[in-house]
Design a protein around this motif. Sequence first.
Motif, PDB file in Angstrom:
ATOM      1  N   ARG A   1       0.819  -1.217   0.000  1.00 10.54           N
ATOM      2  CA  ARG A   1       0.000   0.000   0.000  1.00 10.54           C
ATOM      3  C   ARG A   1       0.852   1.265   0.000  1.00 10.54           C
ATOM      4  O   ARG A   1       0.357   2.343  -0.321  1.00 10.54           O
ATOM      5  CB  ARG A   1      -0.917   0.018   1.226  1.00 10.54           C
ATOM      6  CG  ARG A   1      -1.938  -1.107   1.281  1.00 10.54           C
ATOM      7  CD  ARG A   1      -2.642  -1.106   2.627  1.00 10.54           C
ATOM      8  NE  ARG A   1      -3.580  -2.215   2.770  1.00 10.54           N
ATOM      9  CZ  ARG A   1      -4.153  -2.556   3.920  1.00 10.54           C
ATOM     10  NH1 ARG A   1      -3.889  -1.854   5.024  1.00 10.54           N
ATOM     11  NH2 ARG A   1      -4.989  -3.576   3.977  1.00 10.54           N
ATOM     12  N   GLY A   2       2.132   1.113   0.374  1.00  9.92           N
ATOM     13  CA  GLY A   2       2.964   2.303   0.481  1.00  9.92           C
ATOM     14  C   GLY A   2       4.323   2.216  -0.167  1.00  9.92           C
ATOM     15  O   GLY A   2       5.137   3.140  -0.039  1.00  9.92           O
ATOM     16  N   ALA A   3       4.626   1.104  -0.874  1.00 12.11           N
ATOM     17  CA  ALA A   3       5.940   0.979  -1.505  1.00 12.11           C
ATOM     18  C   ALA A   3       5.880  -0.021  -2.652  1.00 12.11           C
ATOM     19  O   ALA A   3       5.010  -0.885  -2.698  1.00 12.11           O
ATOM     20  CB  ALA A   3       6.986   0.538  -0.481  1.00 12.11           C
TER      21      ALA A   3
ATOM     22  N   ASP B   1       1.943   1.926   6.533  1.00 14.54           N
ATOM     23  CA  ASP B   1       1.734   0.607   5.925  1.00 14.54           C
ATOM     24  C   ASP B   1       3.042   0.054   5.363  1.00 14.54           C
ATOM     25  O   ASP B   1       3.361  -1.130   5.549  1.00 14.54           O
ATOM     26  CB  ASP B   1       0.692   0.699   4.808  1.00 14.54           C
ATOM     27  CG  ASP B   1      -0.718   0.874   5.335  1.00 14.54           C
ATOM     28  OD1 ASP B   1      -0.979   0.466   6.483  1.00 14.54           O
ATOM     29  OD2 ASP B   1      -1.566   1.410   4.604  1.00 14.54           O
ATOM     30  N   ALA B   2       3.796   0.918   4.666  1.00  9.46           N
ATOM     31  CA  ALA B   2       5.058   0.474   4.064  1.00  9.46           C
ATOM     32  C   ALA B   2       6.048   0.026   5.135  1.00  9.46           C
ATOM     33  O   ALA B   2       6.595  -1.082   5.069  1.00  9.46           O
ATOM     34  CB  ALA B   2       5.661   1.593   3.220  1.00  9.46           C
ATOM     35  N   TRP B   3       6.271   0.875   6.135  1.00  3.83           N
ATOM     36  CA  TRP B   3       7.242   0.545   7.173  1.00  3.83           C
ATOM     37  C   TRP B   3       6.765  -0.599   8.060  1.00  3.83           C
ATOM     38  O   TRP B   3       7.567  -1.444   8.476  1.00  3.83           O
ATOM     39  CB  TRP B   3       7.560   1.774   8.017  1.00  3.83           C
ATOM     40  CG  TRP B   3       8.511   2.701   7.344  1.00  3.83           C
ATOM     41  CD1 TRP B   3       8.259   3.969   6.881  1.00  3.83           C
ATOM     42  CD2 TRP B   3       9.875   2.422   7.008  1.00  3.83           C
ATOM     43  NE1 TRP B   3       9.383   4.490   6.285  1.00  3.83           N
ATOM     44  CE2 TRP B   3      10.395   3.568   6.357  1.00  3.83           C
ATOM     45  CE3 TRP B   3      10.715   1.321   7.196  1.00  3.83           C
ATOM     46  CZ2 TRP B   3      11.701   3.643   5.891  1.00  3.83           C
ATOM     47  CZ3 TRP B   3      12.024   1.387   6.729  1.00  3.83           C
ATOM     48  CH2 TRP B   3      12.506   2.540   6.089  1.00  3.83           C
TER      49      TRP B   3
ATOM     50  N   ASN C   1       6.202   5.302  -3.978  1.00  6.36           N
ATOM     51  CA  ASN C   1       6.745   4.953  -2.669  1.00  6.36           C
ATOM     52  C   ASN C   1       6.405   6.058  -1.675  1.00  6.36           C
ATOM     53  O   ASN C   1       7.076   7.097  -1.613  1.00  6.36           O
ATOM     54  CB  ASN C   1       8.266   4.749  -2.771  1.00  6.36           C
ATOM     55  CG  ASN C   1       8.619   3.569  -3.658  1.00  6.36           C
ATOM     56  OD1 ASN C   1       8.575   2.418  -3.237  1.00  6.36           O
ATOM     57  ND2 ASN C   1       8.984   3.855  -4.910  1.00  6.36           N
ATOM     58  N   LEU C   2       5.351   5.830  -0.908  1.00 10.82           N
ATOM     59  CA  LEU C   2       4.847   6.832   0.018  1.00 10.82           C
ATOM     60  C   LEU C   2       5.589   6.814   1.354  1.00 10.82           C
ATOM     61  O   LEU C   2       5.548   7.786   2.098  1.00 10.82           O
ATOM     62  CB  LEU C   2       3.348   6.592   0.269  1.00 10.82           C
ATOM     63  CG  LEU C   2       2.466   6.504  -0.979  1.00 10.82           C
ATOM     64  CD1 LEU C   2       1.030   6.203  -0.580  1.00 10.82           C
ATOM     65  CD2 LEU C   2       2.549   7.790  -1.787  1.00 10.82           C
ATOM     66  N   TRP C   3       6.223   5.691   1.677  1.00 11.86           N
ATOM     67  CA  TRP C   3       6.934   5.506   2.942  1.00 11.86           C
ATOM     68  C   TRP C   3       6.042   5.873   4.133  1.00 11.86           C
ATOM     69  O   TRP C   3       6.460   6.575   5.045  1.00 11.86           O
ATOM     70  CB  TRP C   3       8.236   6.313   2.962  1.00 11.86           C
ATOM     71  CG  TRP C   3       9.190   5.875   1.903  1.00 11.86           C
ATOM     72  CD1 TRP C   3       9.584   6.586   0.809  1.00 11.86           C
ATOM     73  CD2 TRP C   3       9.850   4.608   1.802  1.00 11.86           C
ATOM     74  NE1 TRP C   3      10.452   5.853   0.035  1.00 11.86           N
ATOM     75  CE2 TRP C   3      10.632   4.637   0.627  1.00 11.86           C
ATOM     76  CE3 TRP C   3       9.854   3.456   2.590  1.00 11.86           C
ATOM     77  CZ2 TRP C   3      11.401   3.564   0.215  1.00 11.86           C
ATOM     78  CZ3 TRP C   3      10.620   2.377   2.177  1.00 11.86           C
ATOM     79  CH2 TRP C   3      11.385   2.438   1.013  1.00 11.86           C
ATOM     80  N   ASN C   4       4.816   5.363   4.075  1.00 10.68           N
ATOM     81  CA  ASN C   4       3.861   5.606   5.155  1.00 10.68           C
ATOM     82  C   ASN C   4       3.909   4.472   6.181  1.00 10.68           C
ATOM     83  O   ASN C   4       4.778   3.598   6.125  1.00 10.68           O
ATOM     84  CB  ASN C   4       2.438   5.765   4.589  1.00 10.68           C
ATOM     85  CG  ASN C   4       2.050   4.582   3.698  1.00 10.68           C
ATOM     86  OD1 ASN C   4       2.671   3.519   3.757  1.00 10.68           O
ATOM     87  ND2 ASN C   4       1.031   4.768   2.879  1.00 10.68           N
TER      88      ASN C   4
END
Length: 284
Positions: A25-27, A208-210, A203-206
């Motif tokens: 969802r974020g990357a 969800d991603a982390w 790549n939002l790095w939010n």
Amino acid sequence: MSLVIGLVFAILWASASAATKIGLRGAQPLVICVVRFFLAGTIMIVVAQGILRRRLPRGKEWGQLALYGLLNNSVYLGLFVLAMQQVSPGLGTLAVATSPVFINLLTTVFLGRRLKLVTVVALVLCMAGVVLAAWPLLRNSAATPAGLLILLVSMVSYSVGVFYFSRADWGGMHLMTLNGWQVLMGGIFLLPLAVLLYKPEMNLWNGDAWGGILWLAIMVSIGAVQLWLYLLREDAARASFWLFLCPVAGFLIANMVTGEPITSYTVGGMGLVIGGIWWQNLKK
């Protein structure tokens, strides 16, 4: 102790598909893989060489680690994350559970043994189970034929990696050292492609991603894989029985985390896959 280790392994291993789906969802897929591999590999190498003071790999072991890392991380997990863009997390876990049958098939081919009927029957049951569980997902666009094909190729790479691991001479290398370097090498091999395909807007790095990356790096790449390598060294045949729990745990986790429905097709598919693995182990 083996019972506890097996149960924890099955739950952590089954959680990887849902964690991957959340991370996407974020990357981008390959970005998730590379960050995961470098993070997990670095942590394990620091622990193994810096804290536990275990020996470094030497001689031909570097080549063995590179090949194992390529098969087990760059190819298998790289393709698996790509497939997760097009299939549901429960289906991803179900596909992973078929690996013992593929491993047995590869053992037959590479060691020149006669292909037994039990292997063919088990393979047919497992493939039928995956197709049955995927059927309603294909109709609802929750899975695609291309995604299933990528998933299949990833499982073949994983099975080849497991076969190679079991046949290679690791010279008593500590599991943390072995796992750390093979994971890091998997990230190194995948890095050029990840850089080439990198798109900042994807790549939002939010959170969800982390959250997905940290779970995959620490709980799966370090925790679950360390437990799996321990189980393989203790008894490879017995270790495969813990994969029975992965489809069940995987669909339950996917249902709770991503809301993936559990239908009669799901239950039937799980039954066929578990039946195929059970049949093969029973005959062995």
